[in-house]
Design a protein around this motif. Sequence first.
Motif, PDB file in Angstrom:
ATOM      1  N   THR A  36       0.852  -1.192   0.000  1.00 28.07           N
ATOM      2  CA  THR A  36       0.000   0.000   0.000  1.00 28.07           C
ATOM      3  C   THR A  36       0.882   1.234   0.000  1.00 28.07           C
ATOM      4  N   ASP A  37       0.288   2.401   0.214  1.00 26.82           N
ATOM      5  CA  ASP A  37       1.080   3.635   0.223  1.00 26.82           C
ATOM      6  C   ASP A  37       0.932   4.353   1.562  1.00 26.82           C
ATOM      7  N   ASN A  38       1.691   5.429   1.708  1.00 28.84           N
ATOM      8  CA  ASN A  38       1.698   6.157   2.968  1.00 28.84           C
ATOM      9  C   ASN A  38       0.345   6.751   3.315  1.00 28.84           C
ATOM     10  N   PHE A  39      -0.411   7.144   2.289  1.00 28.95           N
ATOM     11  CA  PHE A  39      -1.725   7.729   2.549  1.00 28.95           C
ATOM     12  C   PHE A  39      -2.642   6.716   3.213  1.00 28.95           C
ATOM     13  N   MET A  40      -2.623   5.485   2.716  1.00 27.00           N
ATOM     14  CA  MET A  40      -3.468   4.438   3.308  1.00 27.00           C
ATOM     15  C   MET A  40      -3.022   4.127   4.742  1.00 27.00           C
ATOM     16  N   ALA A  62       3.678  -5.998   5.706  1.00 27.71           N
ATOM     17  CA  ALA A  62       3.215  -4.838   4.929  1.00 27.71           C
ATOM     18  C   ALA A  62       4.388  -4.016   4.406  1.00 27.71           C
ATOM     19  N   PHE A  63       4.171  -3.465   3.241  1.00 30.75           N
ATOM     20  CA  PHE A  63       5.061  -2.473   2.623  1.00 30.75           C
ATOM     21  C   PHE A  63       4.192  -1.269   2.308  1.00 30.75           C
ATOM     22  N   GLN A  64       4.511  -0.096   2.873  1.00 30.15           N
ATOM     23  CA  GLN A  64       3.627   1.053   2.751  1.00 30.15           C
ATOM     24  C   GLN A  64       4.244   2.209   1.963  1.00 30.15           C
ATOM     25  N   ASP A  65       5.215   1.911   1.130  1.00 30.40           N
ATOM     26  CA  ASP A  65       5.904   2.954   0.382  1.00 30.40           C
ATOM     27  C   ASP A  65       5.684   2.866  -1.121  1.00 30.40           C
ATOM     28  N   ALA A  66       4.559   2.290  -1.549  1.00 25.02           N
ATOM     29  CA  ALA A  66       4.234   2.298  -2.977  1.00 25.02           C
ATOM     30  C   ALA A  66       4.084   3.746  -3.433  1.00 25.02           C
ATOM     31  N   VAL A  67       4.464   4.017  -4.685  1.00 25.19           N
ATOM     32  CA  VAL A  67       4.441   5.390  -5.192  1.00 25.19           C
ATOM     33  C   VAL A  67       3.469   5.505  -6.359  1.00 25.19           C
ATOM     34  N   PRO A  68       2.971   6.720  -6.622  1.00 26.41           N
ATOM     35  CA  PRO A  68       2.126   6.908  -7.814  1.00 26.41           C
ATOM     36  C   PRO A  68       2.897   6.553  -9.075  1.00 26.41           C
ATOM     37  N   ASP A  69       2.200   6.010 -10.068  1.00 24.32           N
ATOM     38  CA  ASP A  69       2.867   5.551 -11.289  1.00 24.32           C
ATOM     39  C   ASP A  69       4.069   4.696 -10.907  1.00 24.32           C
ATOM     40  N   PRO A  70       3.830   3.486 -10.369  1.00 25.95           N
ATOM     41  CA  PRO A  70       4.899   2.693  -9.750  1.00 25.95           C
ATOM     42  C   PRO A  70       6.131   2.542 -10.634  1.00 25.95           C
ATOM     43  N   THR A  71       7.279   2.713 -10.004  1.00 30.44           N
ATOM     44  CA  THR A  71       8.556   2.662 -10.699  1.00 30.44           C
ATOM     45  C   THR A  71       9.241   1.323 -10.452  1.00 30.44           C
ATOM     46  N   VAL A  72      10.247   1.057 -11.259  1.00 38.36           N
ATOM     47  CA  VAL A  72      11.048  -0.150 -11.074  1.00 38.36           C
ATOM     48  C   VAL A  72      11.669  -0.152  -9.680  1.00 38.36           C
TER      49      VAL A  72
END
Length: 385
Positions: A36-40, A62-72
Amino acid sequence: MTALYLPSLIRIGGGALNELPAALKQAGLSKPFIITDNFMAKTGLLGRVQTLLEKAGFQSGAFQDAVPDPTVTSVEAALTALKSQTYDCVIGLGGGSPIDTAKMVAVLAKHGGSPAQLKVPHVQDEVGLPIIAIPTTAGTGSEATRVTVITDEKTDEKMLCAGYAYLPHIAIVDYELTLTMPRRLTADTGTDALTHAIEAYVSKRASPFTDALALSAMKRIWHALPIACAEPSSKTAREQVMQGAFEAGMAFSNASVALVHGMSRPIGAHFHVAHGLSNAMLLPEITAWSVAGAQARYATCARVMGIAPSGMDDSAACAALVTALRERNHELDVPTPSTYGLEETRWNTLLPLMAEQALASGSPDNNPRIPTEEDIIALYQKVWA
């Protein structure tokens, strides 16, 4: 012959999130890894999901550092976190970006390699870890699709990766998770879903199955989206848009998208415009250019959406559709690339590369009217203004 691909287990409706533990048990899964991301995380939704799982006897990571337009880079970081322990499935929690990240991580966790090796024309049908998608926006349809899009930050290329391996095994579609979406995000993701529905219907790969889903989706979204934007707490509107987005996702996952999406991805990659917004920028003018290739189909869209009366001839219905799409963009304050603040010199310089990347994605080949590279450059120039 038509091949159809749908999530195996679906929980849909208000409160569907509470069914996550039961769905995992039904699928024989016991140790999920959440991406997920930091906002969630900040809003408490990640904690809510973790508590829900813990109370049902599940251990999760959990991993909470997904970014918009996910990068490699972000995919590799999530993959490293997953490999720190043994997990048997991956949950994508959030908008399209965390879900797309989860899809790629689930495949790489089992098969190795890199996103660049998996981009189209490669088709990844051999599955990785089971994917569970829990969307918190109504638009991307990623919970129902066989694709993921990962950005190569070194080349500014949005890599389209496709195949059965990216189809979620479980989809949890709970419109209540969208009630706090801000207006801009509601408008952009909703227009993304509308684009999915229209493009699936006019795609050269459409079938009676996808037609039914696409028409239902565009009718729901067209009527409910303005209400969801104006009255964000309207459960009726939110439910209709979420249902429509899911239907549109199933439709385009099986019929594919077309020229709007082909041209949208390079805008997102080079200028970091949100995917739904770049689709919205393009939809009216690309539709205007494409109608000559499938006039009867576009006219049906106009009639189903209530834009054109049943007795109106196809040509007039198509004209009404294009006018309505332009007016809807104005109503939802969709900017042009120019008014959004993109740099005109860079835009013009990148047009040949953007057109090349749009064609390379394969999506324009599904369009009713197939463009040349010169056509796409001209359309980018028209959309700019």
